[in-house]
Enzyme design. Structure first.
Site, short mmCIF file in Angstrom:
data_model
loop_
_atom_site.label_atom_id
_atom_site.label_comp_id
_atom_site.label_asym_id
_atom_site.label_seq_id
_atom_site.Cartn_x
_atom_site.Cartn_y
_atom_site.Cartn_z
N SER A 1 2.07 12.67 -11.61
CA SER A 1 2.00 11.58 -10.64
C SER A 1 0.63 11.59 -9.96
O SER A 1 -0.39 11.44 -10.63
CB SER A 1 3.15 11.71 -9.62
OG SER A 1 3.17 10.61 -8.74
N HIS B 1 3.49 8.29 -13.27
CA HIS B 1 3.93 7.28 -12.30
C HIS B 1 2.80 6.27 -12.10
O HIS B 1 1.72 6.62 -11.60
CB HIS B 1 4.28 7.93 -10.96
CG HIS B 1 5.41 8.91 -11.05
ND1 HIS B 1 5.64 9.86 -10.07
CD2 HIS B 1 6.37 9.09 -11.99
CE1 HIS B 1 6.70 10.57 -10.40
NE2 HIS B 1 7.16 10.14 -11.57
#
Length: 373
Positions: A180, A207
Site C-alpha cells: 500500500s 492499493h
C-alpha cells in the site's frame, strides 16, 4: 501539534483542505497558492507534512517537490487528478520521494471533498509517521547481494532448517505481493531485480485507484525483465509474468479446465482496502496447495493481508515481511511480524534475491527429481 502545509492554486481547494485538517485532524495548517510560495514558507513554517498539487502555475508540483527534497526533505502527499497525465506525473512524484497521493475531487468540489475526507485524514496522518524513502544506489545493492550470498552459505553450511529447505517442488506456484503506502517506489526497487526466466507468476495487489493501475503496469513493464500487465479481465496465470491487480476492485486466483487464472472481481464490501491482499491470498489458499504459494507483505498502513499470510505460513506456505527500516509505513508488514506470520523479515533490496533463490532451488530440485526417474 503537527504542521501541515497545503500547496494548491485553487482557493476553494485550499479552504476545504484547511477546514478538514484543522477541524477534523487538529493540525496547525498553512495554505499557499503555488510552488514558489511553498518554498518560501518551507523554513519559516517547517511543516511536518506537505500536500502538494500536481498542476500549478509558476512552478509545477514536480519541480516544487524536487526543491523540497533537496532543501528540507519532508513527507509529501501529492494531490492528483484521476487523468492519465495526472497518474503519470504522480508516479514521477513518488519516484522523487513523495509518500502518497490523494485523488483531487472533480466536479462539485464541496461535495467531493466530503466524500474523500477520510482518505485525506488517513493519508496525512500516515505521512506524518512515514520514513522518507531514499533511492537504493549501486553500492547498497551490491552490499545487499553480498549479504544474500552470505546468508545462503550459512544456511547451506548446516546452520539448521530454513524456509528454503522445505519449499515445494511441484510444477506450478505463485508469488503474491501485497503493498500500500510507499508501494510504487518499493515495487520499482524489487520487481526489476527478478530475472526474465523467473519460473512462477507474480500477482501484485497494490492499493490504488482503477485509473492508475494500467499506467503503473506499463511503467513497470518498461523497467522489468519480466513482462508486466494489468489484470483487468480474467486471463491465464502464466509463469514468468507479473500481474498488477486492477485498482478499485479485487483479484482472485482460480482453476479452470484450461488451467490457472487470475480474475478481477468487484471489490468486496467486507474488505477495507482494494485490491484486497486478504482476498487474494485466501483465493490462492483455496485454489492450490499452500506449499506452492509465497506471500510477500510490503510497506503500507493498516493490516491488509496479515491474517491470510499468517494462515498461509501455518499451512506450510512461505512468507516474507519487509523490514521496518526500509518501509515507508511499517503497518502491514509489521502486523505480519507481530502475529508471527513471517518466515523472513528482509529489507526491500534483498527480497528479489530471496525469491529468486527459493525458486531456483525449486527448479533445480524438480529437475533432479525428474532426472532420477
Amino acid at each position: 501539534m503537527a504542521k501541515i502545509l497545503i500547496v494548491d492554486d485553487s482557493a476553494l481547494m485550499r479552504r476545504h483542505l484547511k477546514e478538514i485538517l484543522e477541524a477534523k485532524g487538529g493540525y496547525e495548517v498553512m495554505a499557499v497558492r503555488n510552488g514558489v510560495e511553498a518554498l518560501e514558507a518551507l523554513e519559516p513554517f517547517q511543516p511536518d507534512v506537505i500536500t502538494l498539487d500536481v498542476n500549478m502555475p509558476e512552478m509545477d508540483g514536480l519541480t516544487c517537490l524536487s526543491h523540497i527534497m533537496a532543501r528540507r526533505p519532508t513527507p509529501v502527499v501529492m494531490v492528483s487528478s484521476l487523468t492519465q497525465r495526472g497518474a503519470e506525473v504522480t508516479f514521477e512524484a513518488l519516484a522523487l520521494g513523495a509518500v502518497d497521493f490523494i485523488h483531487k475531487p472533480d466536479g462539485t468540489i464541496s461535495l467531493n471533498v466530503d466524500r474523500v475526507e477520510r482518505e485525506i485524514l488517513e493519508k496525512v496522518k500516515a505521512a506524518s509517521r512515514a520514513r522518507l524513502r531514499r533511492s537504493t544506489g549501486l553500492q547498497q545493492r551490491l552490499r545487499d547481494q553480498r549479504a544474500d550470498r552470505s546468508d545462503r552459505r550459512e544456511r547451506q553450511g548446516g546452520g539448521g532448517a530454513s524456509p528454503s529447505a522445505r519449499l515445494a517442488v511441484d510444477d506450478f506456484g505463485v508469488v503474491i505481493i501485497g503493498v500500500s503506502t510507499g508501494g510504487p517506489g518499493t515495487l520499482e526497487e524489487i520487481l526489476p531485480c527478478l530475472p526474465a526466466d523467473f519460473p512462477w507468476p507474480v500477482v501484485v495487489a497494490q492499493h490504488m485507484p482503477g485509473s492508475f493501475t494500467a499506467i503503473f503496469a506499463r511503467r513497470l513493464n518498461d523497467m522489468c525483465r519480466m513482462p508486466v500487465i494489468e489484470a483487468a479481465q480474467m486471463m491465464p496465470l502464466k509463469p514468468g509474468v507479473i500481474y498488477i491487480a486492477k485498482g478499485d476492485a479485487d483479484v482472485v486466483i482460480g482453476k479452470r479446465a484450461t488451467g490457472w487464472v487470475v480474475n478481477p472481481m468487484p471489490g468486496g464490501s467486507q474488505f477495507l482496502w482494494h485490491p484486497s491482499v486478504e482476498r487474494l491470498v485466501d483465493s490462492a489458499l483455496h485454489a492450490m496447495a499452500s506449499e506452492n504459494v509465497i506471500g510477500v507483505l510490503l510497506t503500507g498502513m493498516g493490516d491488509d493481508g496479515a491474517d491470510s499470510m499468517c494462515e498461509l505460513k501455518r499451512r506450510g506456505g512461505h512468507t516474507i515481511a519487509q523490514d521496518e527500516a526500509s518501509s515507508v509505513i511499517w503497518g502491514m508488514p509489521g502486523e505480519l511480524v507481530k502475529r508471527g506470520g513471517a518466515d523472513l523479515v528482509l529489507p526491500a533490496g534483498r527480497i528479489a534475491g530471496q525469491l529468486t533463490a527459493w525458486l531456483k532451488q525449486t527448479v533445480t530440485t524438480r529437475e533432479d527429481r525428474h532426472g532420477a526417474r
